[in-house]
Design a protein around this motif. Structure first.
Motif, PDB file in Angstrom:
ATOM      1  N   GLY A 113     -22.947 -11.925  20.110  1.00  0.00           N
ATOM      2  CA  GLY A 113     -22.213 -11.379  21.257  1.00  0.00           C
ATOM      3  C   GLY A 113     -20.792 -11.237  21.091  1.00  0.00           C
ATOM      4  O   GLY A 113     -20.010 -10.395  21.146  1.00  0.00           O
ATOM      5  N   ARG A 114     -20.312 -12.726  20.978  1.00  0.00           N
ATOM      6  CA  ARG A 114     -19.017 -12.989  21.210  1.00  0.00           C
ATOM      7  C   ARG A 114     -18.393 -13.467  19.923  1.00  0.00           C
ATOM      8  O   ARG A 114     -17.753 -14.490  19.662  1.00  0.00           O
ATOM      9  N   SER A 115     -18.783 -12.634  18.943  1.00  0.00           N
ATOM     10  CA  SER A 115     -18.236 -13.078  17.362  1.00  0.00           C
ATOM     11  C   SER A 115     -17.785 -11.823  16.718  1.00  0.00           C
ATOM     12  O   SER A 115     -18.012 -10.748  16.864  1.00  0.00           O
ATOM     13  N   LEU A 116     -16.820 -12.329  15.627  1.00  0.00           N
ATOM     14  CA  LEU A 116     -16.387 -11.314  14.683  1.00  0.00           C
ATOM     15  C   LEU A 116     -17.776 -11.476  13.662  1.00  0.00           C
ATOM     16  O   LEU A 116     -18.008 -12.506  12.996  1.00  0.00           O
ATOM     17  N   HIS A 156     -23.274 -18.755  10.008  1.00  0.00           N
ATOM     18  CA  HIS A 156     -22.089 -19.030  10.845  1.00  0.00           C
ATOM     19  C   HIS A 156     -21.003 -19.642  10.302  1.00  0.00           C
ATOM     20  O   HIS A 156     -21.081 -20.417   8.966  1.00  0.00           O
ATOM     21  N   GLY A 157     -19.773 -18.903  10.437  1.00  0.00           N
ATOM     22  CA  GLY A 157     -18.322 -19.303   9.663  1.00  0.00           C
ATOM     23  C   GLY A 157     -17.504 -20.221  10.402  1.00  0.00           C
ATOM     24  O   GLY A 157     -17.593 -20.253  11.887  1.00  0.00           O
ATOM     25  N   ASP A 158     -16.733 -21.353  10.031  1.00  0.00           N
ATOM     26  CA  ASP A 158     -16.075 -22.312  10.800  1.00  0.00           C
ATOM     27  C   ASP A 158     -14.635 -22.146  10.425  1.00  0.00           C
ATOM     28  O   ASP A 158     -13.709 -22.483  10.835  1.00  0.00           O
ATOM     29  N   ASN A 159     -14.209 -21.301   9.148  1.00  0.00           N
ATOM     30  CA  ASN A 159     -12.999 -21.246   8.569  1.00  0.00           C
ATOM     31  C   ASN A 159     -12.714 -19.854   8.959  1.00  0.00           C
ATOM     32  O   ASN A 159     -12.633 -18.845   8.275  1.00  0.00           O
ATOM     33  N   PHE A 160     -11.979 -19.452  10.057  1.00  0.00           N
ATOM     34  CA  PHE A 160     -11.355 -18.169  10.582  1.00  0.00           C
ATOM     35  C   PHE A 160     -10.236 -17.909   9.518  1.00  0.00           C
ATOM     36  O   PHE A 160     -10.314 -16.543   9.577  1.00  0.00           O
ATOM     37  N   ASP A 161      -9.775 -18.524   8.852  1.00  0.00           N
ATOM     38  CA  ASP A 161      -8.657 -18.077   8.101  1.00  0.00           C
ATOM     39  C   ASP A 161      -9.310 -17.120   6.630  1.00  0.00           C
ATOM     40  O   ASP A 161      -8.524 -16.376   6.164  1.00  0.00           O
ATOM     41  N   LEU A 162     -10.572 -17.190   6.646  1.00  0.00           N
ATOM     42  CA  LEU A 162     -11.294 -16.055   5.608  1.00  0.00           C
ATOM     43  C   LEU A 162     -11.591 -14.908   6.098  1.00  0.00           C
ATOM     44  O   LEU A 162     -11.954 -13.947   5.391  1.00  0.00           O
ATOM     45  N   PHE A 163     -11.563 -14.795   7.465  1.00  0.00           N
ATOM     46  CA  PHE A 163     -11.544 -13.516   7.779  1.00  0.00           C
ATOM     47  C   PHE A 163     -10.743 -12.457   7.467  1.00  0.00           C
ATOM     48  O   PHE A 163      -9.644 -12.758   6.943  1.00  0.00           O
ATOM     49  N   TRP A 164     -11.372 -11.085   7.247  1.00  0.00           N
ATOM     50  CA  TRP A 164     -10.367 -10.435   6.593  1.00  0.00           C
ATOM     51  C   TRP A 164     -10.770  -8.862   7.254  1.00  0.00           C
ATOM     52  O   TRP A 164     -11.849  -8.559   7.799  1.00  0.00           O
ATOM     53  N   SER A 165      -9.703  -8.020   7.392  1.00  0.00           N
ATOM     54  CA  SER A 165     -10.195  -6.854   8.091  1.00  0.00           C
ATOM     55  C   SER A 165     -10.433  -5.591   7.250  1.00  0.00           C
ATOM     56  O   SER A 165     -10.629  -4.462   7.860  1.00  0.00           O
ATOM     57  N   GLU A 200     -10.562 -17.704  17.298  1.00  0.00           N
ATOM     58  CA  GLU A 200     -10.971 -18.838  17.377  1.00  0.00           C
ATOM     59  C   GLU A 200     -10.338 -19.787  18.576  1.00  0.00           C
ATOM     60  O   GLU A 200     -11.196 -20.542  19.087  1.00  0.00           O
ATOM     61  N   ALA A 201      -9.149 -19.365  18.869  1.00  0.00           N
ATOM     62  CA  ALA A 201      -8.717 -19.744  20.121  1.00  0.00           C
ATOM     63  C   ALA A 201      -9.381 -19.647  21.499  1.00  0.00           C
ATOM     64  O   ALA A 201      -9.467 -20.217  22.636  1.00  0.00           O
ATOM     65  N   SER A 202     -10.044 -18.390  21.395  1.00  0.00           N
ATOM     66  CA  SER A 202     -10.817 -17.962  22.628  1.00  0.00           C
ATOM     67  C   SER A 202     -12.035 -18.433  22.608  1.00  0.00           C
ATOM     68  O   SER A 202     -13.052 -17.894  23.538  1.00  0.00           O
ATOM     69  N   GLY A 203     -12.691 -19.108  21.656  1.00  0.00           N
ATOM     70  CA  GLY A 203     -13.690 -19.764  21.788  1.00  0.00           C
ATOM     71  C   GLY A 203     -14.936 -19.048  21.261  1.00  0.00           C
ATOM     72  O   GLY A 203     -16.132 -19.048  21.416  1.00  0.00           O
TER      73      GLY A 203
END
Length: 273
Positions: A113-116, A156-165, A200-203
């Motif tokens: 629910g609280r995920s990209l 589950h991902g842990d590298n938020f720099d891989l996010f793309w829009s 990521e900073a928002s958990g």
């Protein structure tokens, strides 16, 4: 679940028309489409000719393109329509026939629910221009730099720099908590990395959704994208001021190697030619 797809656009009329046709192939019956035109007066006609029922929101022409604020405007309109899940899709992308459904399923899983939510993206080649429907799905070959879980799986991902829009989904409450894209960014580059850093900073979590395929339509590009040099330099500075690190390192290093900028990891300066 009320789902709204948000697309921002300036130009790329044929790409938008192909995206509209792709969305018509979605089995989801409760999908609305909001298209934000960034100063392009022809978008209403493009949608009409495509037989689309999408809502077009028009913004005044601006340079550089206001990508972050356009996405926020589209999201606000989606929330006004009662959207429970926002799906952001780049105008260059055609959705796979089950993309929306896989995003919907992933959004309902416990812990998401609280995920990209991010789906795989296949970059089509010039020879693939015009491919749609089943011919498109046969070309599925997701970009190797991002996870590609099996269909139906959510990783589950842990590298938020891989996010793309290019293609992602987010629940309405999560979007509201994040506050949308930072509008300090204008033009090309950085705003999506900032959005993920905020998550990521928002958990919040990052999830890769197997089977939520999108297909990026071919158009000529340069590597590094020198046509966006000024935007990238300005946005990189904004990101550094907000997060204390540099984004888009590969591009900044490539620009420096070409003598277009001076960049040493502590600062960046545009070289005047």
């Amino acid at each position: 679940m009320k789902i709204v797809v948000v697309t921002v656009v300036s130009g790329r009329h044929e790409h938008l028309a192909a995206q509209v046709r792709g969305l018509r192939g979605s089995p989801e019956e409760q999908v609305d489409h909001i298209v934000v035109s960034m100063g392009d007066d022809a978008i209403v006609d493009v949608l009409a000719r495509s037989g689309s029922a999408a809502t077009c929101i028009e913004m005044p022409a601006q340079h550089p393109l206001p990508l972050a604020s356009a996405r926020n405007l589209g999201a606000a309109a989606a929330l006004d329509r009662g959207a429970e899940l926002l799906v952001f899709l780049d105008v260059d992308c055609i959705p796979g026939p089950e993309m929306v459904e896989h995003y919907r399923c992933a959004a309902t899983l416990p812990g998401n629910g609280r995920s990209l939510l991010c789906g795989p993206v296949t970059y089509l080649k010039e020879k693939d221009i015009g491919a749609e429907g089943e011919a498109l799905t046969l070309l599925t070959a997701p970009h190797p730099a991002r996870p590609n879980p099996p269909v139906g799986a959510v990783e589950h991902g842990d590298n938020f720099d891989l996010f793309w829009s290019l293609s992602f989904a987010v629940g309405a409450a999560t979007w509201t908590a994040l506050g949308g894209f930072c509008e300090d960014y204008t033009g090309y580059g950085g705003e999506d990395t900032d959005f993920a850093a905020t998550a990521e900073a928002s958990g919040m979590g990052l999830r890769w959704v197997g089977g939520a395929h999108a297909y990026h339509q071919f158009h000529p590009v340069s590597d590094p994208p020198v046509e966006h040099l000024d935007d990238i330099v300005a946005n990189a500075r904004t990101f550094f001021d907000r997060w204390g690190r540099w984004p888009m390192i590969g591009w900044l290093d490539a620009f420096a190697a070409r003598g277009l900028v001076e960049f040493d990891g502590s600062g960046i300066r545009r070289v005047v030619s």
